[in-house]
Design a protein around this motif. Sequence first.
Motif, PDB file in Angstrom:
ATOM      1  N   ARG A 116      56.215  64.013  -4.953  1.00  0.00           N
ATOM      2  CA  ARG A 116      55.684  64.374  -3.637  1.00  0.00           C
ATOM      3  C   ARG A 116      56.765  64.160  -2.592  1.00  0.00           C
ATOM      4  NH1 ARG A 116      50.257  64.973  -3.469  1.00  0.00           N
ATOM      5  NH2 ARG A 116      50.004  64.353  -1.304  1.00  0.00           N
ATOM      6  N   GLU A 152      49.377  71.368   0.442  1.00  0.00           N
ATOM      7  CA  GLU A 152      50.441  71.050  -0.515  1.00  0.00           C
ATOM      8  C   GLU A 152      51.118  72.325  -0.998  1.00  0.00           C
ATOM      9  OE1 GLU A 152      49.169  68.451  -3.644  1.00  0.00           O
ATOM     10  OE2 GLU A 152      48.570  66.877  -2.217  1.00  0.00           O
ATOM     11  N   GLU A 154      53.529  73.300  -3.812  1.00  0.00           N
ATOM     12  CA  GLU A 154      54.274  72.972  -5.031  1.00  0.00           C
ATOM     13  C   GLU A 154      55.256  74.104  -5.266  1.00  0.00           C
ATOM     14  OE1 GLU A 154      51.994  71.140  -8.515  1.00  0.00           O
ATOM     15  OE2 GLU A 154      50.433  72.144  -7.371  1.00  0.00           O
ATOM     16  N   THR A 179      56.585  68.740  -4.840  1.00  0.00           N
ATOM     17  CA  THR A 179      55.296  68.965  -4.181  1.00  0.00           C
ATOM     18  C   THR A 179      55.477  68.585  -2.719  1.00  0.00           C
ATOM     19  OG1 THR A 179      54.128  68.362  -6.218  1.00  0.00           O
ATOM     20  CG2 THR A 179      52.846  68.331  -4.159  1.00  0.00           C
ATOM     21  N   VAL A 181      54.378  68.191   1.038  1.00  0.00           N
ATOM     22  CA  VAL A 181      53.137  68.021   1.791  1.00  0.00           C
ATOM     23  C   VAL A 181      53.387  68.485   3.226  1.00  0.00           C
ATOM     24  CG1 VAL A 181      51.362  66.381   2.522  1.00  0.00           C
ATOM     25  CG2 VAL A 181      52.533  66.067   0.321  1.00  0.00           C
TER      26      VAL A 181
END
Length: 283
Positions: A116, A152, A154, A179, A181
Amino acid sequence: MTSQLSDQQATAAASGAAATERFQQKGSAADTSPERVDLLAGEVLKAVHDTIRKHEVTYAEYDALKAWLIQVGADGEWPLFLDVWVEHVVEEVATSDRRGSKGTIEGPYYVPDAPRLPAEATLPMRDAEPGTPLLFQGEVSSVAGQPLSGAEVEIWHADDDGYYSQFAPDIPEWNLRGTVVADEQGRFKIHTVQPAPYQIPTDGACGKLISAAGWHAWRPAHLHLKVSAPGHQLLTAQLYFAGGEHVADDIAQAVKPELILDPAPKPDGSGNEVTYDFVLDPE
Ligand code: MBD
Ligand code: FE
């Protein structure tokens, strides 16, 4: 998965084995009734029978097909075969009622749970990762025009040699995967490098079909994306590059005009930049 590949060449069998393992982990949620299996399997078999009659397929051809199908499995190339030659129609049917952004196929090389990263981030990459630097930025919103805070994004893509981490040897596990955010306004800014066109492995069963049929083995350079936000449908997409090789003749037939980026050189000369916004349909 990666350790298994680390001391091998980038062979069809090695990348195929990784793709097969990944797909089997995904499992299947389909609960298909006997009536529907009867209908679908029956129609597919009838189409095969019709083709055999129409073209008077010989025993030699039947035996060649049988050997080839066995080889697809031995090479672990069922994920590759299906995603290259079948998935685009499944995607077309599955998303036909969407009003938001166009999507396209997922392909065989997605891995969930990539690291992330914050709304502005550089994808994990090696020191001096080859390829033209690319700033890929945009905004995620609903079909009603509402910015989707915390959406999100990805993203995964091949490197400058056309290889995907976890499906080719000697590439760090999460290279060119992340990923991201999005911020409060649904915005993201991703620093990466432009991928190269991708050639289907030529040393396996899929490559054998391609050469036997006189086709080419190429997909245009592409970024893979899965864009999601609570209460909204997951968008699986790929983005291509205007004027790039094979944009007009993708072997996987996964290019749509809405999915073509046209990056421009950054004013400071450090590579290219492009803005692309995503619109998600409600659930
Ligand atoms: C890929 O990278 C891909 O995206 C697809 C659909 C098939 C093979 C390789
Ligand atoms: Fe791909």
